[in-house]
Design a protein around this motif. Structure first.
Motif, PDB file in Angstrom:
ATOM      1  N   PRO A  19       0.833  -1.203   0.000  1.00 21.09           N
ATOM      2  CA  PRO A  19       0.000   0.000   0.000  1.00 21.09           C
ATOM      3  C   PRO A  19       0.869   1.255   0.000  1.00 21.09           C
ATOM      4  CG  PRO A  19      -0.121  -1.123   2.131  1.00 21.09           C
ATOM      5  CD  PRO A  19       0.727  -1.972   1.235  1.00 21.09           C
ATOM      6  N   ILE A  20       0.436   2.259  -0.743  1.00 28.07           N
ATOM      7  CA  ILE A  20       1.142   3.536  -0.807  1.00 28.07           C
ATOM      8  C   ILE A  20       0.570   4.448   0.270  1.00 28.07           C
ATOM      9  CG2 ILE A  20       1.514   5.586  -2.235  1.00 28.07           C
ATOM     10  CD1 ILE A  20       1.679   3.644  -4.642  1.00 28.07           C
ATOM     11  N   ILE A  21       1.475   5.071   1.007  1.00 27.55           N
ATOM     12  CA  ILE A  21       1.103   5.949   2.107  1.00 27.55           C
ATOM     13  C   ILE A  21       0.575   7.275   1.549  1.00 27.55           C
ATOM     14  CG2 ILE A  21       1.959   7.156   4.163  1.00 27.55           C
ATOM     15  CD1 ILE A  21       2.050   4.061   4.385  1.00 27.55           C
ATOM     16  N   ALA A  22      -0.578   7.704   2.039  1.00 23.34           N
ATOM     17  CA  ALA A  22      -1.218   8.925   1.544  1.00 23.34           C
ATOM     18  C   ALA A  22      -0.708  10.172   2.251  1.00 23.34           C
ATOM     19  CB  ALA A  22      -2.735   8.831   1.726  1.00 23.34           C
ATOM     20  N   TYR A  23      -0.882  11.284   1.566  1.00 26.89           N
ATOM     21  CA  TYR A  23      -0.579  12.607   2.103  1.00 26.89           C
ATOM     22  C   TYR A  23      -1.160  12.743   3.510  1.00 26.89           C
ATOM     23  CZ  TYR A  23      -0.597  17.652   2.718  1.00 26.89           C
ATOM     24  OH  TYR A  23      -0.396  18.917   3.218  1.00 26.89           O
ATOM     25  N   GLY A  24      -0.379  13.355   4.391  1.00 20.36           N
ATOM     26  CA  GLY A  24      -0.825  13.571   5.765  1.00 20.36           C
ATOM     27  C   GLY A  24      -0.175  12.635   6.760  1.00 20.36           C
ATOM     28  N   ASP A  25       0.396  11.537   6.283  1.00 18.71           N
ATOM     29  CA  ASP A  25       1.075  10.600   7.186  1.00 18.71           C
ATOM     30  C   ASP A  25       2.438  11.190   7.565  1.00 18.71           C
ATOM     31  OD1 ASP A  25       2.792   8.284   8.056  1.00 18.71           O
ATOM     32  OD2 ASP A  25       0.937   7.203   7.660  1.00 18.71           O
ATOM     33  N   LYS A  83      -5.823  23.057  -0.302  1.00 16.84           N
ATOM     34  CA  LYS A  83      -5.946  22.554   1.070  1.00 16.84           C
ATOM     35  C   LYS A  83      -7.109  21.566   1.232  1.00 16.84           C
ATOM     36  CE  LYS A  83      -6.137  23.893   5.930  1.00 16.84           C
ATOM     37  NZ  LYS A  83      -6.478  22.545   6.282  1.00 16.84           N
ATOM     38  N   GLY A  84      -8.264  21.888   0.687  1.00 14.24           N
ATOM     39  CA  GLY A  84      -9.426  20.996   0.814  1.00 14.24           C
ATOM     40  C   GLY A  84      -9.178  19.641   0.165  1.00 14.24           C
ATOM     41  N   LYS A  85      -8.577  19.650  -1.019  1.00 11.78           N
ATOM     42  CA  LYS A  85      -8.273  18.385  -1.713  1.00 11.78           C
ATOM     43  C   LYS A  85      -7.256  17.562  -0.924  1.00 11.78           C
ATOM     44  CE  LYS A  85      -8.504  18.247  -6.544  1.00 11.78           C
ATOM     45  NZ  LYS A  85      -7.999  18.601  -7.868  1.00 11.78           N
ATOM     46  N   LEU A  86      -6.236  18.238  -0.369  1.00  8.59           N
ATOM     47  CA  LEU A  86      -5.204  17.535   0.405  1.00  8.59           C
ATOM     48  C   LEU A  86      -5.804  16.930   1.674  1.00  8.59           C
ATOM     49  CD1 LEU A  86      -2.267  20.062  -0.060  1.00  8.59           C
ATOM     50  CD2 LEU A  86      -2.429  17.770  -1.063  1.00  8.59           C
ATOM     51  N   ASP A  87      -6.669  17.679   2.344  1.00  9.38           N
ATOM     52  CA  ASP A  87      -7.338  17.148   3.540  1.00  9.38           C
ATOM     53  C   ASP A  87      -8.184  15.926   3.187  1.00  9.38           C
ATOM     54  OD1 ASP A  87      -6.187  19.131   5.083  1.00  9.38           O
ATOM     55  OD2 ASP A  87      -7.996  20.376   5.180  1.00  9.38           O
ATOM     56  N   ALA A  88      -8.873  15.999   2.055  1.00 13.49           N
ATOM     57  CA  ALA A  88      -9.703  14.869   1.617  1.00 13.49           C
ATOM     58  C   ALA A  88      -8.849  13.632   1.348  1.00 13.49           C
ATOM     59  CB  ALA A  88     -10.496  15.253   0.368  1.00 13.49           C
ATOM     60  N   SER A 110      -5.971  12.852   2.763  1.00 11.97           N
ATOM     61  CA  SER A 110      -5.505  12.291   4.038  1.00 11.97           C
ATOM     62  C   SER A 110      -6.603  11.508   4.750  1.00 11.97           C
ATOM     63  CB  SER A 110      -4.929  13.380   4.942  1.00 11.97           C
ATOM     64  OG  SER A 110      -5.952  14.204   5.439  1.00 11.97           O
ATOM     65  N   LYS A 111      -7.869  11.844   4.460  1.00  9.53           N
ATOM     66  CA  LYS A 111      -9.005  11.144   5.077  1.00  9.53           C
ATOM     67  C   LYS A 111      -9.474   9.952   4.242  1.00  9.53           C
ATOM     68  CE  LYS A 111     -10.624  15.328   7.293  1.00  9.53           C
ATOM     69  NZ  LYS A 111     -11.431  16.523   7.068  1.00  9.53           N
ATOM     70  N   PRO A 124      -3.747   8.217   6.594  1.00  9.67           N
ATOM     71  CA  PRO A 124      -3.360   8.488   7.982  1.00  9.67           C
ATOM     72  C   PRO A 124      -4.524   8.628   8.951  1.00  9.67           C
ATOM     73  CG  PRO A 124      -2.956  10.410   6.609  1.00  9.67           C
ATOM     74  CD  PRO A 124      -3.336   9.289   5.692  1.00  9.67           C
ATOM     75  N   THR A 125      -5.660   9.117   8.473  1.00 10.90           N
ATOM     76  CA  THR A 125      -6.777   9.314   9.395  1.00 10.90           C
ATOM     77  C   THR A 125      -7.858   8.261   9.226  1.00 10.90           C
ATOM     78  OG1 THR A 125      -7.804  10.877   7.877  1.00 10.90           O
ATOM     79  CG2 THR A 125      -6.377  11.803   9.584  1.00 10.90           C
TER      80      THR A 125
END
Length: 195
Positions: A4-10, A169-174, A176-177, A189-190
């Protein structure tokens, strides 16, 4: 094996990584798994932090860009630019900065123009722990610079201006979730569940 590839925010994507030696456990298998993972996600590079390992290792296969550019090592096609880089160090970056649309397997569905120097000299160990120093230009240099940023705890979105970052920012937060559709395995990460 596809990992698995680690997503933005980790946090692992923000760590400065550690050097490894030839005794690193199951290194050959790890390299094979990294290539399998990269190919499954249709990427041209994959750094160890993107699979959760804070070590100085990345793999590259630039053949998808073969029609677009040549690199300076013997002026060969990017078709032949497949490398394993262990403990790399950028010795020098030169040339005029140029823009090219970059994306990242850890940040799916976002592509933005990033300015980078045209040329790079990089020193590294190959998969046999033989020392290599090479000068690259164009897309080969860019791919190496992008993956090198990963092992320094940096991401391509860090190179964007403040306004562009705010717009993303909104896309990056999405991302990470886990609120993103991808056709490869990711770890968010979340969110505990793997996809």
């Amino acid at each position: 094996m596809k990992l698995p590839i680690i997503a933005y925010g980790d946090p692992v994507l923000r760590k400065k990584t550690e050097e490894i030696d030839a005794d690193y456990p199951n290194l050959k298998q790890l390299i094979d798994d990294m290539f399998d993972t990269m190919y499954a996600a249709r990427g041209v590079g994959l750094a160890a932090p993107q699979i959760g390992l804070p070590i100085r290792l990345f793999v590259i296969d630039a053949s998808p860009f073969a029609e677009d550019d040549e690199y300076s090592e013997g002026n060969a096609s990017l078709n032949e630019f497949k490398k394993v880089l262990i403990n790399p160090i950028i010795v020098e970056e030169t040339g005029e900065k140029w823009a090219f649309s970059e994306g990242c397997l850890s940040i799916p569905d976002i592509n933005e123009d990033v300015m980078r120097p045209r040329n790079v000299v990089i020193n590294y160990l190959d998969e046999n722990f033989e020392e290599v120093e090479v000068e690259l230009s164009g897309l080969a240099a860019r791919i190496v610079q992008h993956e090198y940023d990963h092992i320094e705890g940096k991401l391509f979105v860090d190179k964007l201006g403040p306004l562009k970052k705010a717009m993303l920012k909104g896309k990056l937060d999405a991302i990470s979730k886990g609120m993103v559709q991808v056709d490869y395995k990711m770890k968010f990460p979340t969110r505990k569940k793997k996809r």
